[in-house]
Design a protein around this motif. Structure first.
Motif, PDB file in Angstrom:
ATOM      1  N   SER A  87       0.850  -1.180   0.000  1.00  0.00           N
ATOM      2  CA  SER A  87       0.000   0.000   0.000  1.00  0.00           C
ATOM      3  C   SER A  87       0.890   1.234   0.000  1.00  0.00           C
ATOM      4  O   SER A  87       1.619   1.481   0.965  1.00  0.00           O
ATOM      5  CB  SER A  87      -0.915   0.019   1.231  1.00  0.00           C
ATOM      6  N   TRP A  88       0.859   1.955  -1.098  1.00  0.00           N
ATOM      7  CA  TRP A  88       1.560   3.226  -1.174  1.00  0.00           C
ATOM      8  C   TRP A  88       0.498   4.302  -1.100  1.00  0.00           C
ATOM      9  O   TRP A  88      -0.400   4.363  -1.944  1.00  0.00           O
ATOM     10  CB  TRP A  88       2.381   3.326  -2.456  1.00  0.00           C
ATOM     11  N   ASP A  89       0.579   5.120  -0.053  1.00  0.00           N
ATOM     12  CA  ASP A  89      -0.432   6.139   0.195  1.00  0.00           C
ATOM     13  C   ASP A  89       0.067   7.517  -0.214  1.00  0.00           C
ATOM     14  O   ASP A  89       1.236   7.851  -0.009  1.00  0.00           O
ATOM     15  CB  ASP A  89      -0.807   6.168   1.681  1.00  0.00           C
ATOM     16  N   VAL A  90      -0.847   8.298  -0.783  1.00  0.00           N
ATOM     17  CA  VAL A  90      -0.574   9.697  -1.075  1.00  0.00           C
ATOM     18  C   VAL A  90      -1.147  10.483   0.098  1.00  0.00           C
ATOM     19  O   VAL A  90      -2.344  10.392   0.390  1.00  0.00           O
ATOM     20  CB  VAL A  90      -1.239  10.139  -2.404  1.00  0.00           C
ATOM     21  N   LEU A  91      -0.257  11.204   0.807  1.00  0.00           N
ATOM     22  CA  LEU A  91      -0.655  11.945   2.004  1.00  0.00           C
ATOM     23  C   LEU A  91      -0.635  13.453   1.761  1.00  0.00           C
ATOM     24  O   LEU A  91       0.266  13.965   1.093  1.00  0.00           O
ATOM     25  CB  LEU A  91       0.303  11.637   3.165  1.00  0.00           C
ATOM     26  N   SER A  92      -1.599  14.125   2.365  1.00  0.00           N
ATOM     27  CA  SER A  92      -1.610  15.595   2.330  1.00  0.00           C
ATOM     28  C   SER A  92      -0.564  16.106   3.317  1.00  0.00           C
ATOM     29  O   SER A  92      -0.006  15.345   4.109  1.00  0.00           O
ATOM     30  CB  SER A  92      -2.998  16.109   2.718  1.00  0.00           C
ATOM     31  N   ALA A  93      -0.338  17.405   3.305  1.00  0.00           N
ATOM     32  CA  ALA A  93       0.615  18.015   4.235  1.00  0.00           C
ATOM     33  C   ALA A  93       0.184  17.780   5.677  1.00  0.00           C
ATOM     34  O   ALA A  93       1.016  17.690   6.579  1.00  0.00           O
ATOM     35  CB  ALA A  93       0.748  19.512   3.950  1.00  0.00           C
ATOM     36  N   ALA A  94      -1.114  17.636   5.903  1.00  0.00           N
ATOM     37  CA  ALA A  94      -1.641  17.401   7.252  1.00  0.00           C
ATOM     38  C   ALA A  94      -1.574  15.921   7.642  1.00  0.00           C
ATOM     39  O   ALA A  94      -1.960  15.547   8.741  1.00  0.00           O
ATOM     40  CB  ALA A  94      -3.080  17.897   7.340  1.00  0.00           C
ATOM     41  N   GLY A  95      -1.120  15.076   6.722  1.00  0.00           N
ATOM     42  CA  GLY A  95      -0.996  13.654   7.024  1.00  0.00           C
ATOM     43  C   GLY A  95      -2.237  12.838   6.708  1.00  0.00           C
ATOM     44  O   GLY A  95      -2.317  11.658   7.035  1.00  0.00           O
ATOM     45  N   GLU A 109       2.003   8.796  -9.694  1.00  0.00           N
ATOM     46  CA  GLU A 109       1.149   9.400 -10.724  1.00  0.00           C
ATOM     47  C   GLU A 109       0.007  10.179 -10.079  1.00  0.00           C
ATOM     48  O   GLU A 109      -0.335  11.277 -10.520  1.00  0.00           O
ATOM     49  CB  GLU A 109       0.582   8.327 -11.657  1.00  0.00           C
ATOM     50  N   ALA A 110      -0.594   9.589  -9.036  1.00  0.00           N
ATOM     51  CA  ALA A 110      -1.695  10.268  -8.335  1.00  0.00           C
ATOM     52  C   ALA A 110      -1.211  11.528  -7.624  1.00  0.00           C
ATOM     53  O   ALA A 110      -1.963  12.498  -7.489  1.00  0.00           O
ATOM     54  CB  ALA A 110      -2.339   9.314  -7.338  1.00  0.00           C
ATOM     55  N   ALA A 111       0.038  11.537  -7.170  1.00  0.00           N
ATOM     56  CA  ALA A 111       0.588  12.689  -6.458  1.00  0.00           C
ATOM     57  C   ALA A 111       1.076  13.779  -7.403  1.00  0.00           C
ATOM     58  O   ALA A 111       1.198  14.939  -6.989  1.00  0.00           O
ATOM     59  CB  ALA A 111       1.743  12.239  -5.563  1.00  0.00           C
ATOM     60  N   ASP A 112       1.352  13.412  -8.662  1.00  0.00           N
ATOM     61  CA  ASP A 112       1.882  14.382  -9.636  1.00  0.00           C
ATOM     62  C   ASP A 112       0.974  15.603  -9.759  1.00  0.00           C
ATOM     63  O   ASP A 112      -0.244  15.481  -9.903  1.00  0.00           O
ATOM     64  CB  ASP A 112       2.017  13.727 -11.014  1.00  0.00           C
ATOM     65  N   GLY A 113       1.590  16.753  -9.685  1.00  0.00           N
ATOM     66  CA  GLY A 113       0.852  17.995  -9.882  1.00  0.00           C
ATOM     67  C   GLY A 113       0.145  18.507  -8.639  1.00  0.00           C
ATOM     68  O   GLY A 113      -0.423  19.595  -8.653  1.00  0.00           O
ATOM     69  N   LYS A 114       0.132  17.753  -7.576  1.00  0.00           N
ATOM     70  CA  LYS A 114      -0.523  18.189  -6.346  1.00  0.00           C
ATOM     71  C   LYS A 114       0.527  18.807  -5.430  1.00  0.00           C
ATOM     72  O   LYS A 114       1.613  18.276  -5.262  1.00  0.00           O
ATOM     73  CB  LYS A 114      -1.205  17.017  -5.645  1.00  0.00           C
ATOM     74  N   ALA A 115       0.172  19.913  -4.850  1.00  0.00           N
ATOM     75  CA  ALA A 115       1.103  20.616  -3.968  1.00  0.00           C
ATOM     76  C   ALA A 115       1.118  19.996  -2.577  1.00  0.00           C
ATOM     77  O   ALA A 115       0.078  19.584  -2.056  1.00  0.00           O
ATOM     78  CB  ALA A 115       0.707  22.088  -3.868  1.00  0.00           C
ATOM     79  N   LYS A 116       2.304  19.927  -2.015  1.00  0.00           N
ATOM     80  CA  LYS A 116       2.512  19.511  -0.626  1.00  0.00           C
ATOM     81  C   LYS A 116       1.934  18.130  -0.307  1.00  0.00           C
ATOM     82  O   LYS A 116       1.281  17.936   0.711  1.00  0.00           O
ATOM     83  CB  LYS A 116       1.949  20.555   0.337  1.00  0.00           C
TER      84      LYS A 116
END
Length: 181
Positions: A87-95, A109-116
Motif C-alpha cells: 500500500s503506497w499512500d498519497v498523504l496531504s501536508a496534514a498527514g 502518478e496520483a501525487a503528480d501535480g498536487k502541492a505539498k
C-alpha cells in the motif's frame, strides 16, 4: 471410454509470517503467472540485481527491486492480503490519506501535480530474506515443479498417474547381493 480426473485447488494457499497470514490465489493460470514474473525479471535485469547477493548493489536499486518483488507477490494474493502487503499512500501536508495504491508508480502518478503531498509506503515490511523465501515458494507453487508444503490443507493432491500399478515381478531378482562386500 477412459475418464481422467483433474484436481483443482479451491482454497487459498497460505503463508504464515509471524502474526500475519497472507492468502494467495488457489490457482493461477500459467500465462498470468508468467506475465507477472516477467515484469519482475525485467526490473531485476534492468537494475542488474542478483537477489542472492544484495551486498554489492546500490541502496536505491535494492529499494526498487524490493518494491518490484512486493508488487509481484501481491499480484498473486487475494485482494485483502494484497492490500495488507502493499500500500503506497498519497498523504496531504496534514498527514491525511488522499489515496492508496498497489504500486509506487500509481501512487506517484496520483501525487503528480498536487502541492505539498508525499508518497508513503504503508505496506507490510518484511526482511529481504523472507521476501526471497516467499518468491521461491510462489515460483514453486505456480510455476510448476513440486508443490511446497503449506500451512493449509488447500493444496490438492497430485493427479494420479495413468494406468494401474503393475504386478509383474522384477527382472533383477537374480542379482547378486552386495551385502558383506
Amino acid at each position: 471410454m477412459a475418464t481422467k480426473k483433474f484436481a483443482l485447488n479451491t482454497k487459498p494457499h497460505e503463508a504464515e509470517i509471524g502474526d500475519v497470514t497472507l492468502q494467495f490465489q488457489p490457482e493461477v493460470m500459467g500465462d498470468t503467472f508468467l506475465d507477472t514474473y516477467s515484469r519482475l525479471q525485467d526490473t531485476m535485469q534492468r537494475l542488474n540485481v542478483d537477489l542472492t547477493d544484495l551486498t554489492s548493489v546500490d541502496l536505491e536499486q535494492v529499494r526498487e527491486t524490493t518494491q518490484a518483488l512486493r508488487v509481484f507477490l501481491a499480484r498473486l494474493m487475494l485482494p485483502e492480503s494484497a492490500a495488507t502487503f502493499v500500500s503506497w499512500d498519497v498523504l496531504s501536508a496534514a498527514g491525511k490519506v488522499l489515496s492508496s495504491h498497489r504500486t509506487p508508480e500509481e501512487a506517484h502518478e496520483a501525487a503528480d501535480g498536487k502541492a505539498k503531498v508525499t508518497v508513503v509506503d504503508n505496506g507490510l515490511r518484511l526482511p529481504d530474506r523472507v521476501l526471497v523465501e516467499l518468491l521461491e515458494w510462489v515460483v514453486e507453487l505456480y510455476g510448476g515443479g513440486q508443490r511446497p508444503p503449506t500451512s493449509s490443507s488447500a493444496s490438492a493432491p497430485a493427479s494420479s498417474s495413468p494406468g494401474t500399478p503393475g504386478r509383474a515381478g522384477s527382472r533383477s531378482r537374480g542379482s547378486t547381493s552386495t551385502r558383506g562386500r
